[in-house]
Write a protein that holds these residues in place. Structure first.
Motif, PDB file in Angstrom:
ATOM      1  N   ASN A 135     -22.816  18.170  43.173  1.00 33.47           N
ATOM      2  CA  ASN A 135     -21.592  18.196  43.498  1.00 33.47           C
ATOM      3  C   ASN A 135     -21.135  17.081  42.467  1.00 33.47           C
ATOM      4  OD1 ASN A 135     -21.066  18.560  46.987  1.00 33.47           O
ATOM      5  ND2 ASN A 135     -20.896  19.572  45.958  1.00 33.47           N
ATOM      6  N   LEU A 136     -21.824  15.909  42.254  1.00 37.70           N
ATOM      7  CA  LEU A 136     -21.427  14.642  41.831  1.00 37.70           C
ATOM      8  C   LEU A 136     -22.416  15.277  39.719  1.00 37.70           C
ATOM      9  CD1 LEU A 136     -22.983  11.460  43.859  1.00 37.70           C
ATOM     10  CD2 LEU A 136     -20.675  12.184  42.863  1.00 37.70           C
ATOM     11  N   GLN A 137     -22.489  16.358  39.698  1.00 37.33           N
ATOM     12  CA  GLN A 137     -22.919  16.592  38.358  1.00 37.33           C
ATOM     13  C   GLN A 137     -22.095  17.507  38.131  1.00 37.33           C
ATOM     14  OE1 GLN A 137     -27.658  17.751  39.297  1.00 37.33           O
ATOM     15  NE2 GLN A 137     -27.591  15.674  38.298  1.00 37.33           N
ATOM     16  N   ALA A 138     -21.354  18.525  39.175  1.00 37.40           N
ATOM     17  CA  ALA A 138     -20.937  19.300  37.756  1.00 37.40           C
ATOM     18  C   ALA A 138     -18.727  18.497  37.907  1.00 37.40           C
ATOM     19  CB  ALA A 138     -19.916  20.064  39.427  1.00 37.40           C
ATOM     20  N   LEU A 139     -18.887  16.681  37.862  1.00 42.26           N
ATOM     21  CA  LEU A 139     -17.781  16.571  37.504  1.00 42.26           C
ATOM     22  C   LEU A 139     -17.404  16.830  36.099  1.00 42.26           C
ATOM     23  CD1 LEU A 139     -17.286  13.661  40.467  1.00 42.26           C
ATOM     24  CD2 LEU A 139     -16.116  15.756  40.444  1.00 42.26           C
ATOM     25  N   ARG A 140     -16.352  16.432  35.697  1.00 40.08           N
ATOM     26  CA  ARG A 140     -16.090  16.375  34.450  1.00 40.08           C
ATOM     27  C   ARG A 140     -15.304  15.452  33.591  1.00 40.08           C
ATOM     28  NH1 ARG A 140     -20.527  17.941  34.462  1.00 40.08           N
ATOM     29  NH2 ARG A 140     -20.615  20.896  34.164  1.00 40.08           N
ATOM     30  N   GLU A 141     -14.761  14.348  34.825  1.00 40.35           N
ATOM     31  CA  GLU A 141     -13.913  13.341  33.667  1.00 40.35           C
ATOM     32  C   GLU A 141     -14.783  11.905  34.135  1.00 40.35           C
ATOM     33  OE1 GLU A 141      -9.873  14.257  34.594  1.00 40.35           O
ATOM     34  OE2 GLU A 141     -10.662  14.561  36.583  1.00 40.35           O
ATOM     35  N   PRO A 142     -14.418  11.280  33.248  1.00 39.45           N
ATOM     36  CA  PRO A 142     -15.155   9.529  33.481  1.00 39.45           C
ATOM     37  C   PRO A 142     -14.354   9.276  34.588  1.00 39.45           C
ATOM     38  CG  PRO A 142     -14.012   9.681  31.580  1.00 39.45           C
ATOM     39  CD  PRO A 142     -13.779  11.187  32.271  1.00 39.45           C
ATOM     40  N   LEU A 143     -15.834   8.283  35.381  1.00 35.07           N
ATOM     41  CA  LEU A 143     -15.874   7.869  36.082  1.00 35.07           C
ATOM     42  C   LEU A 143     -15.365   5.792  36.234  1.00 35.07           C
ATOM     43  CD1 LEU A 143     -17.162  10.267  39.452  1.00 35.07           C
ATOM     44  CD2 LEU A 143     -14.709  10.022  38.911  1.00 35.07           C
ATOM     45  N   GLY A 144     -14.832   4.910  37.385  1.00 36.69           N
ATOM     46  CA  GLY A 144     -14.520   4.242  37.272  1.00 36.69           C
ATOM     47  C   GLY A 144     -15.955   3.679  38.596  1.00 36.69           C
ATOM     48  N   ALA A 145     -15.674   4.164  39.584  1.00 37.61           N
ATOM     49  CA  ALA A 145     -16.614   4.539  40.847  1.00 37.61           C
ATOM     50  C   ALA A 145     -16.739   5.317  42.000  1.00 37.61           C
ATOM     51  CB  ALA A 145     -15.670   3.203  41.708  1.00 37.61           C
ATOM     52  N   LEU A 146     -17.483   5.569  42.491  1.00 34.99           N
ATOM     53  CA  LEU A 146     -17.729   6.332  42.599  1.00 34.99           C
ATOM     54  C   LEU A 146     -18.430   5.658  44.364  1.00 34.99           C
ATOM     55  CD1 LEU A 146     -19.702   9.343  44.298  1.00 34.99           C
ATOM     56  CD2 LEU A 146     -21.585   8.356  43.946  1.00 34.99           C
ATOM     57  N   LEU A 147     -17.438   5.705  45.901  1.00 34.63           N
ATOM     58  CA  LEU A 147     -17.579   5.603  47.345  1.00 34.63           C
ATOM     59  C   LEU A 147     -18.228   6.748  47.777  1.00 34.63           C
ATOM     60  CD1 LEU A 147     -14.550   4.522  49.314  1.00 34.63           C
ATOM     61  CD2 LEU A 147     -16.084   5.846  50.173  1.00 34.63           C
ATOM     62  N   LEU A 148     -18.961   6.369  48.770  1.00 27.01           N
ATOM     63  CA  LEU A 148     -20.256   6.566  49.355  1.00 27.01           C
ATOM     64  C   LEU A 148     -19.964   6.254  50.750  1.00 27.01           C
ATOM     65  CD1 LEU A 148     -23.198   7.379  47.341  1.00 27.01           C
ATOM     66  CD2 LEU A 148     -21.609   8.777  47.776  1.00 27.01           C
TER      67      LEU A 148
END
Lengths: 368, 368
Positions: A135-148
């Motif tokens: 799921n994460l590897q499919a993202l295409r935009e820069p991210l500032g943070a990831l919340l789990l």
């Protein structure tokens, strides 16, 4: 003895119950406060806008438990998490946060992260499953943070395998994406991972933990992380209106819950497993997850919500036992959804009796 | 008996004092909480995310006292005020707020109104005087809201004459500018105006009041106003992280302070006048305002801050009396500034003794 339905007040019936399948025992305010008073040492004095021994010592104790440099006590997790994400994304100059579709920020906070902090949310994966690496590897935009969120509350407290979790954390660090842990129920993960809290927390830059859920405090939360982030969080706490002149009632009750209940996580978890084994034998019940991974599980009951609600009151009147805290719609209309969290009160219900209580419930609801 | 200076701990000395010139008596946490427990009725149960009788009844009581349709209890005034101004200015689609240069939002909240709500501030008038009608009429930009603080804390609790106050309120309404009252110390205005709180509050669209200052609660605030504004404020309260799962410790202590201390405002005010008359006779003392208009006054002491601080400890050791809560720089370097607020503890100090206490203070500080 069952009263006429129209005369029954669910709140009164609940208070008249002496046994509760879920959670801890509830008490009137007078008892809560006089018990809380006893937990204070005779020479302990109040905090003042976040300073003072009582609050500072507890912050340090939690920072140490989580293996973080610093920690700050706040009135709520809503405040902790928005603030953590604001700071982490400002550091990276990317105001964008990825989270599970059931993330508390996106579902229970009136979109404060957007309206107060102008953060953009990215929902990752299915609302019904844990977030995966693909799921994460499919993202295409820069991210500032990831919340789990550990455990993932809205899907019954599910937890990723340790290898999956560390792989996600490693991936985020390689990508220079900050990681934040929604640890509202972190205490409840310990039996599943069998690791120190600090080892789990080490996978994240910042960690929020709560004190009023399994620990049974009145309210209150802590944000832990690097010293510079926590120092900055105190500034935002004041902006939010959360740097209260005195927080001691929450701090004392958090401290008490932490001291008393942290050691009970194994027994809550074992009881959850035992009760789940009884419930899953009913054809009217589906459990998520089955078996439970923490002390929590979601129950899907095949039946009618109104009939179940009345049947719950019947069971309460007949047995003095309160079964379920809410009945909510499920995706499949034939089912009603609820959540069962094992706490002090649950431990006092003999597991073998759970079968007869649910047999009675389903009989009264016409679901047998 | 005066100990060597290097051995003295101001906090310990303060706690060893039995008499306090300012404010209420302080207690260790154990006493505060056990006394608070006694104020709860045996059948009172907790609130839940803002609902429940204890919180709802108190909100209604304060709404009624202030003559407003609705009220919401929040953890802090910082939260109440930013939220009120966000809503009022959004209604008018002008995100700009005028306030006194010493306004709490602009001086003590890390600019939350800018950083969280993107409001623009307009400072009106002199920081050393009350805002006047001509200050307002000189403004040249459209305003969404006007905030007034009654009494104006940072200039010793000054209050405008009733006619000046109503003129400003009328002017704002004519200009379609929303009016918000920072009533952190509103309770203390009553002796000066001799009017009901509702009559004062009627001059404003929304009113914030506090419960931990003169009323002696642990923390907590209420925002009161039109029903639609308060309903919207509850949404923002959740965004701020202030819709706590339980607020009852603050609500109970606010309720207790309101019931016990509201009737004491006249005696606090009279005592302030009497103490002021003693203090103003000292050539080393300037009072602002002189005479006090509420139960508060600012004291400017002509002398050295360090010497005064040591002299305060001398007085505490010799007489068991704690005189002043802080010593801060003043505009004129020859003076040291402090604030005196009359509360329960002040009432127990005979006014005639105040002269001898300050004579001793100035002697010890070498200011006689």
């Amino acid at each position: 003895m069952i009263s006429p339905k129209e005369e029954r007040d669910p709140n009164q019936l609940r208070r008249a119950c002496t046994r509760f399948l879920g959670g801890h025992y509830r008490q009137p305010l007078r008892q809560i406060l006089s018990a809380l008073a006893e937990t204070a040492e005779p020479d302990e004095w109040g905090d003042m806008y976040g300073s003072g021994d009582v609050i500072a010592n507890f912050e340090q104790e939690i920072a140490q438990t989580l293996g973080k440099e610093a920690a700050v006590f706040m009135p709520s997790g809503t405040m902790c998490q928005q603030i953590a994400l604001r700071i982490l994304t400002e550091q990276r100059q990317i105001p964008r946060v990825a989270f599970h579709p059931t993330c508390h920020l996106d579902t229970h906070e009136e979109m404060g992260y957007q309206r107060l902090h102008h953060l953009e949310g990215v929902r990752v994966g299915s609302p019904y499953q844990l977030m995966t690496m693909s799921n994460l590897q499919a993202l295409r935009e820069p991210l500032g943070a990831l919340l789990l969120e550990l455990p993932q509350r809205e899907i019954g407290g599910q937890l990723p395998a340790w290898e999956d979790l560390t792989a996600i954390s490693d991936w985020a660090r390689e990508q220079k994406i900050a990681t934040h842990l929604d640890g509202a129920r972190l205490w409840e993960c310990q039996p599943f991972y069998g690791r120190d809290y600090a080892e789990i927390a080490a996978l994240f830059d910042t960690v929020y933990v709560s004190f009023y859920k399994v620990l049974g405090g009145i309210a209150g939360a802590i944000l832990a992380g690097p010293a510079d982030v926590i120092a900055q969080a105190r500034v935002w706490q004041r902006r939010h209106g959360g740097n209260l002149v005195q927080l001691f009632p929450y701090v004392l009750s958090a401290r008490q819950g932490f001291a008393e209940r942290l050691g009970r996580m194994e027994s809550y978890h074992a009881k959850a497993q035992a009760i789940a084994a009884v419930l899953t034998a009913f054809p009217q019940v589906e459990l998520v997850p089955d078996p439970p991974q923490t002390n929590m599980m979601h129950l899907y009951l095949r039946g009618d919500a109104k009939k179940l609600a009345e049947a719950m009151l019947d069971v309460a009147e007949e047995t003095g036992t309160w079964l379920l805290n809410f009945l909510a719609p499920a995706e499949l209309p034939a089912y009603v959804k609820t959540e069962l969290t094992i706490g002090d009160a649950s431990l006092d219900i003999p597991t073998e009796e759970v079968a007869s209580l649910f047999t009675l419930l389903f009989k009264q609801a016409g679901m047998d």
